[in-house]
Scaffold this motif. Structure first.
Motif, PDB file in Angstrom:
ATOM      1  N   ARG A   1      39.492  17.472  81.903  1.00  0.00           N
ATOM      2  CA  ARG A   1      40.702  17.929  81.216  1.00  0.00           C
ATOM      3  C   ARG A   1      40.560  17.760  79.701  1.00  0.00           C
ATOM      4  O   ARG A   1      41.130  18.515  78.924  1.00  0.00           O
ATOM      5  N   GLY A   2      39.767  16.779  79.303  1.00  0.00           N
ATOM      6  CA  GLY A   2      39.545  16.563  77.878  1.00  0.00           C
ATOM      7  C   GLY A   2      38.832  17.711  77.206  1.00  0.00           C
ATOM      8  O   GLY A   2      39.018  17.959  76.009  1.00  0.00           O
ATOM      9  N   PHE A   3      38.012  18.423  77.966  1.00  0.00           N
ATOM     10  CA  PHE A   3      37.292  19.553  77.389  1.00  0.00           C
ATOM     11  C   PHE A   3      38.185  20.771  77.209  1.00  0.00           C
ATOM     12  O   PHE A   3      37.698  21.873  76.949  1.00  0.00           O
ATOM     13  N   ASP A   4      39.494  20.568  77.306  1.00  0.00           N
ATOM     14  CA  ASP A   4      40.440  21.592  76.898  1.00  0.00           C
ATOM     15  C   ASP A   4      40.306  21.890  75.411  1.00  0.00           C
ATOM     16  O   ASP A   4      40.881  22.856  74.896  1.00  0.00           O
ATOM     17  N   VAL A   5      39.504  21.068  74.701  1.00  0.00           N
ATOM     18  CA  VAL A   5      39.215  21.368  73.294  1.00  0.00           C
ATOM     19  C   VAL A   5      38.619  22.763  73.154  1.00  0.00           C
ATOM     20  O   VAL A   5      38.768  23.413  72.116  1.00  0.00           O
ATOM     21  N   LEU A   6      37.948  23.247  74.205  1.00  0.00           N
ATOM     22  CA  LEU A   6      37.369  24.589  74.151  1.00  0.00           C
ATOM     23  C   LEU A   6      38.464  25.623  73.958  1.00  0.00           C
ATOM     24  O   LEU A   6      38.306  26.600  73.212  1.00  0.00           O
ATOM     25  N   HIS A   7      39.591  25.426  74.657  1.00  0.00           N
ATOM     26  CA  HIS A   7      40.714  26.350  74.510  1.00  0.00           C
ATOM     27  C   HIS A   7      41.271  26.278  73.089  1.00  0.00           C
ATOM     28  O   HIS A   7      41.579  27.305  72.475  1.00  0.00           O
TER      29      HIS A   7
END
Length: 426
Positions: free
Chosen positions: A119-125
């Motif tokens: 969920r932390g890799f929502d940085v991509l969004h």
């Protein structure tokens, strides 16, 4: 019979600087008012901020290893691209292989759950949010063989957490598949990453491509007519001629560290990004490399937000293009990925039909710096003046090897990290 088929990971990073800004929370313009982006800067408990220490730790461990093995060479890579690609791959890894990937990326699994990491890799969004001042695009493509049935959970999770796009293709048609992959990499990086794939073999069942493209415009661009030819001193015995950009009427954020032998320049972009350029004193490059950490960058950034470090500066900075290409299966095992590239890796979370093997993985990143700014992708005679920066506190000449860190301020992640030793070598 236990058939072993291959996976291929390709990672591409493209950085383009035109005018920009880095802060670990800066004063520049924000390009999006979405509540999600705002929460990244204010909610310390958000999953996106929870993963940033591990991402930074991985960035510097990777850099230290490359620097120790290739002294005297340019270095440039996107740690976020590598981390995101392997975190996504871990969705299809089981047992010890999954643990090995996530711990190799620097995550403490006793403090962060696998769900929190993904969920932390929502940085991509967040990086892909539209912004007229800053072009940033990051994502993943999965090219899947028609011959293999992939588990729905793996496919769904890669879409949910990493917004991965899926393309089903015929890997027997190696030329057609190669063209398809290269077309998408070129398209997603605005034409900057071309011919990402040179060859494929028929054993491959899946190709994972992760790309990142960044183009920033300097807040204070250089004037092209003032660019001149000067020497850049690669080492005590070698100099090369470069196009040196000049600014002598602008104020910049910069400091000379009182405890370390270096000067630090913060160059801002329009939008949510900043670049740090770190210029070691003569002969002190190795010393600075050995102490470079996320904590040190934070200390510099905090200092460079004080008005006392905002001064009129005569700045000389080279135009250049550099790139870095890395065979990750030869590097990552020394960073904790012990068995991932062996036949003992457990990737059964991708497919139950056949045993999958990851024999190799590549990462490529390029950097271009000019008067307008910077472009980067992962889908840059007036005498011997080494000491001029120390002699005159208002002059800073990047005419010898220096380090570069490009930072996303709203996601708090290092996008690119590198070292410019010889700006004439691509």
């Amino acid at each position: 019979m236990n058939l072993i088929n291959c996976l291929l990971l390709l990672l591409a990073g493209l950085l383009a600087l035109s005018r920009g800004q880095l802060t670990f929370g800066h004063d520049g313009d924000s390009c999006s008012s979405s509540s999600q982006q705002q929460s990244l800067e204010t909610d310390e408990g958000s999953p996106s901020l929870k993963i940033t220490p591990a991402n930074a730790d991985f960035a510097f461990r990777f850099y230290y290893l490359i620097a120790s093995e290739t002294p005297g060479k340019n270095i440039f890579f996107s740690p976020l691209s590598i981390s995101a690609a392997y975190a996504m791959l871990s969705l299809g890894a089981c047992s010890y292989s999954c643990t090995q990937i996530l711990e190799g990326l620097g995550f403490n699994l006793t403090e962060l759950s696998e769900s929190d990491i993904h969920r932390g890799f929502d940085v991509l969004h967040t990086l892909n949010l539209p912004c007229h001042r800053l072009e940033t695009c990051m994502g993943s493509d999965l090219f899947l063989s028609h011959r293999l049935k992939f588990l729905e959970k793996f496919l769904n999770d890669t879409r949910t957490f990493y917004e991965a796009k899926h393309f089903h293709t015929n890997f027997y048609d190696t030329l057609g598949t190669m063209k398809l992959i290269n077309y998408h990499a070129k398209k997603e990086t605005q034409g900057k990453i071309v011919n990402l794939v040179g060859e494929l073999n028929r054993d491959i069942m899946m190709v994972l491509v992760n790309y990142i493209y960044f183009k920033g415009r300097w807040e204070k661009p250089f004037i092209p007519s003032r660019t001149i030819r000067q020497n850049f001193y690669v080492d005590k015995n070698t100099s090369v001629r470069v196009s040196m950009m000049l600014q002598d009427r602008e104020y910049h954020w910069y400091l000379r560290d009182q405890h370390l032998p270096c000067s630090v320049l913060r160059m801002d972009y329009k939008g949510n990004a900043t670049a740090f350029f770190i210029l070691p004193n003569l002969g002190k490059l190795r010393e600075i490399e050995e102490v470079l950490t996320a904590e040190l960058l934070t200390r510099w950034n905090n200092l460079l937000r004080k008005r006392t470090f905002y001064k009129k500066l005569k700045l000389y900075f080279p135009k250049f293009s550099i790139s870095g290409s890395y065979v990750l299966d030869q590097i990552l095992p020394r960073l904790g990925f012990m068995n991932l590239f062996s036949r003992w890796a457990d990737l059964s979370g991708i497919s139950k039909e056949r045993k999958l093997h990851l024999p190799t993985s590549f990462h490529k990143a390029t950097l271009h710096v000019d008067e307008a700014g910077t472009r980067a992708a992962a889908a840059t005679s007036f005498g011997f003046t080494f000491l001029s920066a120390q002699i005159n506190e208002h002059v800073l000449q990047f005419n010898r090897p220096f380090l570069v860190v490009l930072f996303s301020t709203n996601t708090q992640n290092i996008l690119f990290l590198g070292k410019v030793v010889d700006p004439t070598k691509p």
